[in-house]
Design a protein around this motif. Sequence first.
Motif, short mmCIF file in Angstrom:
data_model
loop_
_atom_site.label_atom_id
_atom_site.label_comp_id
_atom_site.label_asym_id
_atom_site.label_seq_id
_atom_site.Cartn_x
_atom_site.Cartn_y
_atom_site.Cartn_z
N GLY A 136 0.80 -1.20 -0.03
CA GLY A 136 -0.05 0.06 0.14
C GLY A 136 0.71 1.14 -0.17
N LEU A 137 0.58 2.18 -0.68
CA LEU A 137 1.36 3.37 -0.79
C LEU A 137 0.59 4.72 -0.28
CD1 LEU A 137 3.80 5.21 -1.94
CD2 LEU A 137 2.35 5.44 -4.06
N HIS A 138 1.07 5.11 0.72
CA HIS A 138 0.66 6.27 1.62
C HIS A 138 1.63 7.73 0.98
CE1 HIS A 138 -2.28 5.29 4.62
NE2 HIS A 138 -1.66 4.08 4.86
N GLY A 139 0.85 8.95 1.74
CA GLY A 139 1.76 10.11 1.35
C GLY A 139 0.56 11.24 1.12
N ASN A 140 1.01 12.30 1.64
CA ASN A 140 -0.05 13.37 1.48
C ASN A 140 0.43 14.04 0.33
OD1 ASN A 140 2.30 14.59 3.07
ND2 ASN A 140 1.24 16.39 2.77
N ASN A 141 1.44 13.94 -0.20
CA ASN A 141 1.77 14.83 -1.52
C ASN A 141 2.77 13.95 -2.27
OD1 ASN A 141 2.13 17.07 -3.23
ND2 ASN A 141 4.06 17.70 -2.12
N LYS A 142 2.18 12.91 -3.03
CA LYS A 142 2.66 12.05 -3.90
C LYS A 142 3.01 12.49 -5.12
CE LYS A 142 -0.04 8.31 -1.87
NZ LYS A 142 -1.34 9.33 -1.54
N SER A 143 4.10 12.56 -5.67
CA SER A 143 4.53 13.15 -6.89
C SER A 143 4.23 12.29 -8.06
CB SER A 143 6.35 13.10 -6.98
OG SER A 143 6.69 11.99 -7.11
N LEU A 144 4.13 12.99 -9.24
CA LEU A 144 3.69 12.11 -10.52
C LEU A 144 4.54 11.12 -10.70
CD1 LEU A 144 1.89 11.85 -12.93
CD2 LEU A 144 3.17 13.38 -14.01
N ALA A 145 5.73 11.44 -10.37
CA ALA A 145 6.82 10.01 -10.59
C ALA A 145 6.46 8.99 -9.72
CB ALA A 145 8.40 10.56 -10.21
N GLU A 146 6.23 9.26 -8.31
CA GLU A 146 5.87 8.04 -7.34
C GLU A 146 4.62 7.45 -7.70
OE1 GLU A 146 7.73 9.98 -3.19
OE2 GLU A 146 5.88 10.73 -3.85
#
Length: 463
Positions: A136-146
């Motif tokens: 699962g991938l979290h994050g409040n500001n995932k980049s387009l690359a991520e």
Amino acid sequence: MRAHEAGALHGDIGHTGPHWLREPADVNALMEPLWPATVHRSDDGALRVGGISVTALAEEFGTPAYVLDEEDFRARCRTFLAAFGAVGADVYYAGKAFLCKAVVRILIEEGLHLDVCSGGELATALAAGMDPARIGLHGNNKSLAELTRAVDAGVGRIIVDSHDEIDRLTELARERGVRPRVMVRVTVGVEAHTHEFIATAHEDQKFGFSLAGGEAFRAASRILADDVLELRGLHTHIGSQIFDTTGFEVSARRILSLHGRIRNELGVALPELDLGGGFGIAYTSQDDPAHPDDLAGPMSKIVQDECAALSVAVPHLSVEPGRAIAGPAAFTLYEVGTVKELVGLRTYVSVDGGMSDNIRTALYDASYSATVASRASQAGPILARVVGKHCESGDVVVKDEFLPADIRPGDLLAVPGTGAYCRSMASNYNHVPRPPVIAVRDGQARVIVKRETEDDLLALDVG
């Protein structure tokens, strides 16, 4: 007492310590909940872990060093998996606590899923062979690359955190002709009883979509209406280092009210629900963490009861322990460099690490324990503060601890409970290289994260 068994209780801060700190009956005794399972003091007085003396570890690998009791780490994985598996829930290890390729391989072998919150953590997981469907991938500001890497790898679920991210991911999915699985992160307005920097479900903070303000419902509505992303369910996380399960119960009720509203108004019964992690561990004798069995049953029951009241099917549950697995499984081993007595106050014991390998004391006012690890002592206790070598008065590792009065330069000092967030938050402040992580098991020790060197530091300095 914190690292030791307790004796008489003192009342005031000063030479007697803070009101809760007890003078030890025996400065050599270890308080079991604070230490990894295989740690004990041998006949020569030195601590042993995984069948190896810490003096031998220090001689071979140097100090400071994070020492991971691999059997303890594995046992905690199994305990969480058994407890939550018994109620039909998945266990996602929260990689932000501590992650490296060796840990990922342990998770694979023990059957856990993995939660990551950056491109670097995802890269580590993939490099070590974790099935992307179990990530699962979290994050409040995932980049387009991520997001692109996650989509292309086939990550099992992406926890969306903003409308901007939904836009970004929707466009990416259309371009790729794929249908990523997502969950909506919901801030449920629960005030966790923890430090404000690690409480993550109250309204005034950066994570997730507000439940009270209606943003969470709007996010779910637009994902379902666009029909590009596959909405699997809702996600909430109320904070870290939490002992009071009441917060989880309130959180579950509130997020299930949204779950029911989505079913009633949008006609969709979401199949999954993640209640997050944040389960506390013992750093001192004042901490009383719950056993996973005592968490899984009540958390499952409140979900079942609430779903019955709402007349909705019970979604598939998942939780995300990180600290509760990694934290107690490791300790940091230091060497004492100087001992400075401040008459009428306390003794300052300086070690060869500090805030670059454990920032939590300075950042969160966290409390830790410590014990002399290389020998036993017959001396009485003195109130000490364990500090680091950095050019900062706030460079404190252990604020207050009773250590033997004969503590001296060259002694090894062990600080338990440092398996979570210490290495992952470590820095190169003052250009100090980060310590290695040494895994020990069945009389064998191996480096799983190498010690940084000055050459490593200079390699990035292009001059």
